[in-house]
Design an enzyme around this catalytic site. Sequence first.
Site, PDB file in Angstrom:
ATOM      1  N   PRO A 190      82.140 -56.436 -20.052  1.00  0.00           N
ATOM      2  CA  PRO A 190      82.766 -56.308 -21.370  1.00  0.00           C
ATOM      3  C   PRO A 190      83.269 -57.646 -21.907  1.00  0.00           C
ATOM      4  CG  PRO A 190      84.286 -55.567 -19.673  1.00  0.00           C
ATOM      5  CD  PRO A 190      83.019 -55.937 -18.967  1.00  0.00           C
ATOM      6  N   ARG A 243      84.077 -58.191 -26.026  1.00  0.00           N
ATOM      7  CA  ARG A 243      84.900 -57.821 -27.183  1.00  0.00           C
ATOM      8  C   ARG A 243      86.005 -56.820 -26.855  1.00  0.00           C
ATOM      9  NH1 ARG A 243      82.678 -57.927 -32.331  1.00  0.00           N
ATOM     10  NH2 ARG A 243      80.652 -57.886 -31.306  1.00  0.00           N
ATOM     11  N   TYR A 271      78.044 -61.625 -40.010  1.00  0.00           N
ATOM     12  CA  TYR A 271      77.677 -60.211 -39.830  1.00  0.00           C
ATOM     13  C   TYR A 271      78.155 -59.324 -40.971  1.00  0.00           C
ATOM     14  CZ  TYR A 271      77.854 -61.808 -34.890  1.00  0.00           C
ATOM     15  OH  TYR A 271      77.718 -62.473 -33.704  1.00  0.00           O
ATOM     16  N   CYS A 291      82.858 -75.187 -48.674  1.00  0.00           N
ATOM     17  CA  CYS A 291      81.939 -75.197 -49.815  1.00  0.00           C
ATOM     18  C   CYS A 291      80.708 -74.349 -49.559  1.00  0.00           C
ATOM     19  CB  CYS A 291      81.561 -76.632 -50.150  1.00  0.00           C
ATOM     20  SG  CYS A 291      83.009 -77.624 -50.426  1.00  0.00           S
ATOM     21  N   TYR A 340      84.941 -63.398 -30.468  1.00  0.00           N
ATOM     22  CA  TYR A 340      83.933 -64.000 -31.339  1.00  0.00           C
ATOM     23  C   TYR A 340      84.575 -64.620 -32.573  1.00  0.00           C
ATOM     24  CZ  TYR A 340      81.076 -61.356 -28.152  1.00  0.00           C
ATOM     25  OH  TYR A 340      80.537 -60.856 -26.997  1.00  0.00           O
TER      26      TYR A 340
HETATM   27  C1  LIG Z   1      77.536 -60.803 -25.153  1.00  0.00           C
HETATM   28  C2  LIG Z   1      77.209 -60.167 -23.854  1.00  0.00           C
HETATM   29  C3  LIG Z   1      78.095 -59.277 -23.263  1.00  0.00           C
HETATM   30  C4  LIG Z   1      79.390 -58.848 -23.911  1.00  0.00           C
HETATM   31  O1  LIG Z   1      79.191 -58.149 -25.079  1.00  0.00           O
HETATM   32  P1  LIG Z   1      80.479 -57.503 -25.839  1.00  0.00           P
HETATM   33  O2  LIG Z   1      79.889 -56.799 -26.988  1.00  0.00           O
HETATM   34  O3  LIG Z   1      81.351 -58.614 -26.233  1.00  0.00           O
HETATM   35  O4  LIG Z   1      81.135 -56.589 -24.862  1.00  0.00           O
HETATM   36  C5  LIG Z   1      77.768 -58.763 -22.031  1.00  0.00           C
HETATM   37  N1  LIG Z   1      76.611 -59.099 -21.408  1.00  0.00           N
HETATM   38  C6  LIG Z   1      75.735 -59.951 -21.951  1.00  0.00           C
HETATM   39  C7  LIG Z   1      74.488 -60.280 -21.217  1.00  0.00           C
HETATM   40  C8  LIG Z   1      75.997 -60.513 -23.187  1.00  0.00           C
HETATM   41  O5  LIG Z   1      75.115 -61.350 -23.730  1.00  0.00           O
END
Ligand SMILES: *Cc1c(COP(=O)(O)O)cnc(C)c1O
Length: 427
Positions: free
Chosen positions: A286, A288, A328, A354, A382
């Site tokens: 995890p 985010r 996004y 800008c 992020y």
């Molecule tokens: C970015 C990523 C994550 C984490 O994703 P989240 O959406 O931030 O939980 C986990 N594993 C891999 C391989 C990633 O590239």
Amino acid sequence: MSTPAALPGSPFLSWRGAQLEIEGHALDALAHEHGTPLFVYSRAAMRHALASYTRALAGRRHLVCYAMKANSSLAVLQTFAEAGCGFDIVSVGELERALAAGGDAKKIVFSGVGKRPDEMRRALEVGVKCFNVESLGELQSLSEEARAMNVKAPVSLRINPDIDPKTHPYISTGLQGNKFGIAHKEAVTAYRVAAGLPGLDVVGIDCHIGSQITEIGPYADALDRLLDLVEAIEAENIGIRHIDIGGGLGITYTDETPPEAETLVGQVLARIDARGHGKRELLFEPGRSLVGNAGVLLTEVLVTKHGTPKNFCIVDAAMNDLLRPALYQATMGIVPCIRRTGTGALYDVVGPVCESGDWLGRDRKLAVQPGDRLAVLSAGAYAMAMASNYNSRPRAAEVMVDGKQVHLIRERETVRELFARERLINS
Ligand SMILES: *Cc1c(COP(=O)(O)O)cnc(C)c1O
């Protein structure tokens, strides 16, 4: 009403009268003391988010590898390392950061679709837990690097399960036609190749289907596809020790209703048990969901522009500090640090960069005046990790609140530092 009464996400963010607080510290005062733009994180919120995973995994062989690309500031990594977390890394830079923050190499998984030979060597040297490999070419070159160092590289293959995570196309990674992973139907062949290479030791299987996923269904589908493969691969006498479900669990930015990590993990475990795979080590990656709602970005209102058809609230944070809205079209909550009375007006909240894409929020009802400070919510993931120096803007400072303590965890960058490595040409 100019601001919502309830704040999305973090139980550590709350109103005391007109004041917005994080773990009981007034955000306006923190902005006053440390300047803006300023990221403020709650350490308790990070630990709270992690506990939701670990509660559900208690009694199981497991490892939570924090996907540090979400926020790789040292004190954030330290917080998770101290809590026993491993790390999911995607570059040698992240590897060195994790180690510098006290991370244990044996708990690090190295993901990413393109790894350079020097990155592989450094990871082998420190002894990472596993390389998550995404192509046959990478299996080959990793085996060669390991052979040259007289070691075996532990590998897991990242499978693209061809599952639609129902999220933004830029952050969905597990569909056919995506650059990530090895296609499901080619997986058994790839495992045969891996098992036959002298520098490799097959240890696991992994997937990561996307980000900001708010339903359990896609995980359940991906897991079933993964377990089918585990059974097919083991039928060929290639052992799979761990299963890595990846990351991607979403958070509440405005009105999303993702499941609790505990609920997601509980359902994953139930499915794994039902299919008789309960004894295997389980990994989660995890990002985010561990940090997103633990942070806010504070910014000061520079000027308001009233006009037709739009009003603009121009603030001192911009797309270089917080790219998600521009990249996004992400919607993030924006509230004043001190609520004013009055109904306010509808504003686009924009930065000074800008670019027309430089906005933080559109059509927000705000009662604000120049000098007021705003908090962009859910800015722990992020955000700082994607910050740039575009428009020669120094990157923001970061503060970590931990109970009664307030720690400055990153000093504000100086303008001098921005061009300290540049050279004029002698003519
Ligand atoms: C970015 C990523 C994550 C984490 O994703 P989240 O959406 O931030 O939980 C986990 N594993 C891999 C391989 C990633 O590239």
